[in-house]
Design a protein around this motif. Structure first.
Motif, short mmCIF file in Angstrom:
data_model
loop_
_atom_site.label_atom_id
_atom_site.label_comp_id
_atom_site.label_asym_id
_atom_site.label_seq_id
_atom_site.Cartn_x
_atom_site.Cartn_y
_atom_site.Cartn_z
N LEU A 102 0.61 -0.38 9.84
CA LEU A 102 1.40 0.43 10.76
C LEU A 102 1.80 1.78 10.14
O LEU A 102 2.12 2.73 10.86
CB LEU A 102 2.65 -0.33 11.19
N LEU A 103 1.78 1.86 8.81
CA LEU A 103 2.11 3.11 8.14
C LEU A 103 0.91 4.04 8.00
O LEU A 103 1.07 5.19 7.56
CB LEU A 103 2.69 2.82 6.75
N LEU A 104 -0.27 3.59 8.37
CA LEU A 104 -1.45 4.43 8.24
C LEU A 104 -1.37 5.74 9.02
O LEU A 104 -1.84 6.78 8.52
CB LEU A 104 -2.70 3.65 8.66
N PRO A 105 -0.79 5.77 10.23
CA PRO A 105 -0.67 7.07 10.92
C PRO A 105 0.16 8.09 10.14
O PRO A 105 -0.10 9.29 10.21
CB PRO A 105 0.01 6.70 12.25
N VAL A 106 1.16 7.63 9.40
CA VAL A 106 1.96 8.56 8.60
C VAL A 106 1.09 9.15 7.49
O VAL A 106 1.10 10.36 7.23
CB VAL A 106 3.19 7.85 8.00
N LEU A 107 0.32 8.29 6.82
CA LEU A 107 -0.59 8.76 5.77
C LEU A 107 -1.60 9.74 6.35
O LEU A 107 -1.87 10.80 5.75
CB LEU A 107 -1.31 7.56 5.16
N LEU A 139 -6.86 20.20 -1.16
CA LEU A 139 -7.26 18.81 -1.37
C LEU A 139 -6.40 18.14 -2.44
O LEU A 139 -6.05 16.96 -2.32
CB LEU A 139 -8.74 18.75 -1.76
N TRP A 140 -6.07 18.90 -3.50
CA TRP A 140 -5.18 18.36 -4.53
C TRP A 140 -3.84 17.97 -3.91
O TRP A 140 -3.29 16.91 -4.20
CB TRP A 140 -4.98 19.42 -5.61
N THR A 141 -3.32 18.83 -3.06
CA THR A 141 -2.02 18.57 -2.46
C THR A 141 -2.09 17.45 -1.43
O THR A 141 -1.13 16.69 -1.26
CB THR A 141 -1.47 19.85 -1.79
N ALA A 142 -3.23 17.34 -0.74
CA ALA A 142 -3.39 16.20 0.17
C ALA A 142 -3.27 14.89 -0.61
O ALA A 142 -2.68 13.92 -0.14
CB ALA A 142 -4.75 16.28 0.88
N ALA A 143 -3.83 14.89 -1.84
CA ALA A 143 -3.71 13.70 -2.68
C ALA A 143 -2.28 13.50 -3.15
O ALA A 143 -1.77 12.38 -3.19
CB ALA A 143 -4.65 13.82 -3.89
N PHE A 144 -1.60 14.61 -3.52
CA PHE A 144 -0.23 14.51 -4.02
C PHE A 144 0.73 14.04 -2.92
O PHE A 144 1.45 13.05 -3.09
CB PHE A 144 0.22 15.87 -4.56
N ALA A 145 0.75 14.76 -1.80
CA ALA A 145 1.66 14.39 -0.72
C ALA A 145 1.21 13.10 -0.04
O ALA A 145 2.02 12.24 0.31
CB ALA A 145 1.75 15.52 0.30
N GLY A 146 -0.13 12.95 0.13
CA GLY A 146 -0.63 11.75 0.76
C GLY A 146 -0.42 10.52 -0.08
O GLY A 146 -0.25 9.41 0.45
N GLY A 147 -0.41 10.69 -1.42
CA GLY A 147 -0.20 9.55 -2.29
C GLY A 147 1.15 8.90 -2.07
O GLY A 147 1.28 7.66 -2.11
N ALA A 148 2.18 9.71 -1.85
CA ALA A 148 3.50 9.17 -1.59
C ALA A 148 3.51 8.35 -0.30
O ALA A 148 4.22 7.35 -0.19
CB ALA A 148 4.53 10.30 -1.51
N ALA A 149 2.72 8.80 0.69
CA ALA A 149 2.62 8.05 1.93
C ALA A 149 1.69 6.85 1.79
O ALA A 149 1.87 5.82 2.45
CB ALA A 149 2.13 8.96 3.06
N LEU A 150 0.66 6.98 0.92
CA LEU A 150 -0.29 5.90 0.73
C LEU A 150 0.29 4.74 -0.06
O LEU A 150 -0.13 3.59 0.12
CB LEU A 150 -1.53 6.45 0.00
N GLY A 151 1.28 5.01 -0.92
CA GLY A 151 1.84 3.97 -1.77
C GLY A 151 2.24 2.71 -1.03
O GLY A 151 1.79 1.60 -1.39
N PRO A 152 3.08 2.81 0.00
CA PRO A 152 3.46 1.58 0.73
C PRO A 152 2.28 0.89 1.40
O PRO A 152 2.28 -0.33 1.54
CB PRO A 152 4.47 2.10 1.78
N VAL A 153 1.27 1.66 1.82
CA VAL A 153 0.10 1.07 2.46
C VAL A 153 -0.67 0.22 1.46
O VAL A 153 -1.02 -0.94 1.72
CB VAL A 153 -0.81 2.17 3.05
N VAL A 154 -0.96 0.80 0.29
CA VAL A 154 -1.67 0.05 -0.76
C VAL A 154 -0.82 -1.12 -1.23
O VAL A 154 -1.31 -2.25 -1.40
CB VAL A 154 -2.02 0.98 -1.94
N GLY A 155 0.48 -0.87 -1.45
CA GLY A 155 1.36 -1.93 -1.89
C GLY A 155 1.42 -3.08 -0.91
O GLY A 155 1.40 -4.25 -1.30
#
Length: 501
Positions: free
Chosen positions: A308-313, A143-159
């Motif tokens: 559109l980036l949500l599937p990557v996240l 779960l920690w890693t899902a947050a770490f790796a997912g955060g990099a993918a989530l950044g553009p979505v939140v931004g």
């Protein structure tokens, strides 16, 4: 299960929630600026070099300080360092949001990197201390890693979502209330851990770690800015590598080293660190180009591009969470190799992108990369942390996180350099001969700059914009081919390094 056992179980998993939030924030901030770059460029007018530093100052300071911060937490207390780092991260985020010059924004981003470096190793080390049961620890690290790796993918979505309704400062302000809540709740919930009898921090090792990382960072950035290898950046690279060699030699001789380099004699440890770094290198580099493709080539709004980036996240987060179960059933080696091959296939699809690609082509390729990254990064962290005793967990986790963060920052610099070089050559080749030299320089610096010039040249805007967009797609495809080659090589290497003795 007794009442005390239930309370302990609840406290452990509540602690995990508190530890995952800062990881999500710090990882997200590597990529959250992707959607804000056009607005920052219009507002602060940074040079091309300053834009690169705005993007990368955070990641490189984060990577450069993680090793020292990990060892410091083992000595002064991991909760104390986490809370102090969180406070600095929040204050620097506020300063970044209020920046009025490129220099101020770069400085604030660097301070955010310092704060992130202070809190990141403590999160993973505390998980290692709180979760003593191997099965629970593996799930927690997943779960920690899902947050770490997912955060990099989530950044553009939140931004992208924030940029639809607010100005670019919002991508930093979003951190502030979360950090305040984290500091308050963390002080109440998290236990304190430190090494029982820590050795003094070896100052020469700290200096050598900086002397190793910073010249190498500068060399990469200088080559990226100028798109050229020069005597200056070559010399900086050699100085950094020499200091790195001295650093490694010193660590071998110290009774309690800053980094236990003997861990790299274990093939599985080495393979896990290498895999995490290269997968984050690929993920972050890919997300940078996919976000720009959606906004500047397809001309989608920030919000639509984010959606559109949500599937990557989702691909990264879901496969990270499923990694532990897959490893128990098929073994670590099979999951690592399959993940590397899957991501390589996604990068190859991006590498074969046609000149005018359909949007689904780029999104499917990007999601495929994410599907491979998730399980590999999750299991890589687990292998690294499990390789050491609890009192050295901070330093060991710092090795893993340094590799991952450095890989992410280099993904922006290296793949960005490849893309920029191809873009510049293609766009300059397609320009009319009567364009003045200063115009060629501006147009060749980036797709965003070319589109801005096109807006001021209505008689040639259509042709210039089309030429620039096709050149950008060519550059993006080149990064896909480079990434695919690296990941196919990684898959072969992991098949060897992770085999059972």
């Amino acid at each position: 299960m007794t009442a005390q056992t239930r309370r302990d179980h609840t406290r452990r998993w509540l602690s995990l929630v508190v530890l995952v939030v800062p990881v999500l924030l710090t990882s997200m901030d590597i990529s959250i600026l992707y959607m804000a770059v056009p607005s920052i460029t219009a507002d602060l007018a940074p040079t091309t070099g300053q834009t690169l530093w705005i993007l990368d100052a955070y990641g490189f300071l984060l990577a450069g300080l993680l090793i020292t911060a990990g060892s410091l937490g083992d000595r002064i207390g991991r909760r104390r360092l986490l809370l102090a780092g969180s406070a600095l991260f929040g204050a620097a985020s506020l300063a970044a949001a209020l920046s009025t010059t490129p220099e101020a924004l770069i400085t604030a981003r660097a301070l955010m990197g310092v704060g992130g470096a202070a809190l990141m190793p403590s999160t993973l080390a505390l998980i290692r201390n709180v979760f003593t049961d191997p099965a629970e620890r593996t799930r927690a690290i997943g779960l920690w890693t899902a947050a770490f790796a997912g955060g990099a993918a989530l950044g553009p979505v939140v931004g992208g979502g924030l940029m639809e309704f607010f100005d670019w400062g919002s991508v930093f302000l979003v951190n502030v209330p979360v950090v305040i809540a984290l500091v308050v709740v963390g002080a109440l919930v998290l236990p304190e851990y430190r090494a029982e009898d820590p050795a003094p921090l070896d100052a020469p090792s700290v200096v050598l770690s900086f002397a190793f990382v910073l010249p190498v960072v500068w060399a990469v950035k200088d080559a990226a800015e100028g798109l050229a290898v020069t005597p200056a950046n070559t010399a900086a690279l050699l100085v950094g590598l020499c200091c790195g060699a001295v650093f490694v030699r010193r660590q071998r001789r110290l009774p309690v080293p800053l980094v236990d380099v003997s861990l790299f004699a274990e093939r599985r440890f080495t393979g896990a660190v290498l895999a995490g770094a290269l997968m984050m290198f690929t993920l972050v580099g890919m997300m940078l180009h996919t976000a720009q493709f959606l906004q500047l080539v397809r001309e989608f709004s920030p919000l639509r591009a984010a959606l559109l980036l949500l599937p990557v996240l989702a691909a990264v987060a879901v496969t990270s969470a499923l990694a532990a179960g897959a490893a128990r059933r098929y073994g670590h080696r099979a999951v690592f190799v399959t993940g590397a091959l899957l991501s390589a296939s996604g990068m190859l699809a991006l590498g074969l992108t046609p000149a005018d690609p359909p949007t689904w082509w780029v999104l499917v390729g990007s999601a495929t990369v994410g599907m491979g990254v998730g399980p590999v990064v999750a299991l890589a962290v687990d292998v690294v942390v499990a390789a050491v005793s609890p009192d050295r967990a901070g330093a060991a986790s710092a090795v893993s996180e340094t590799a991952n963060e450095f890989g992410a920052a280099l993904g922006i610099a290296v793949l960005g350099t490849v893309s920029a070089a191809v873009y510049r050559s293609r766009v300059e080749a397609g320009l009319p001969h009567d364009v003045p030299a200063e115009g060629v320089e501006v147009i060749g610096s980036s797709l965003g700059a070319a589109l801005a010039v096109a807006e001021r040249l209505p008689h040639a805007a259509r042709d210039l914009a089309e030429t620039a967009r096709e050149a950008f797609v060519s550059g993006m495809a080149a990064t896909g081919r480079v990434g695919a080659g690296l990941l196919f090589a990684l898959a072969l290497g992991l098949a060897v390094l992770l085999r059972r003795s």
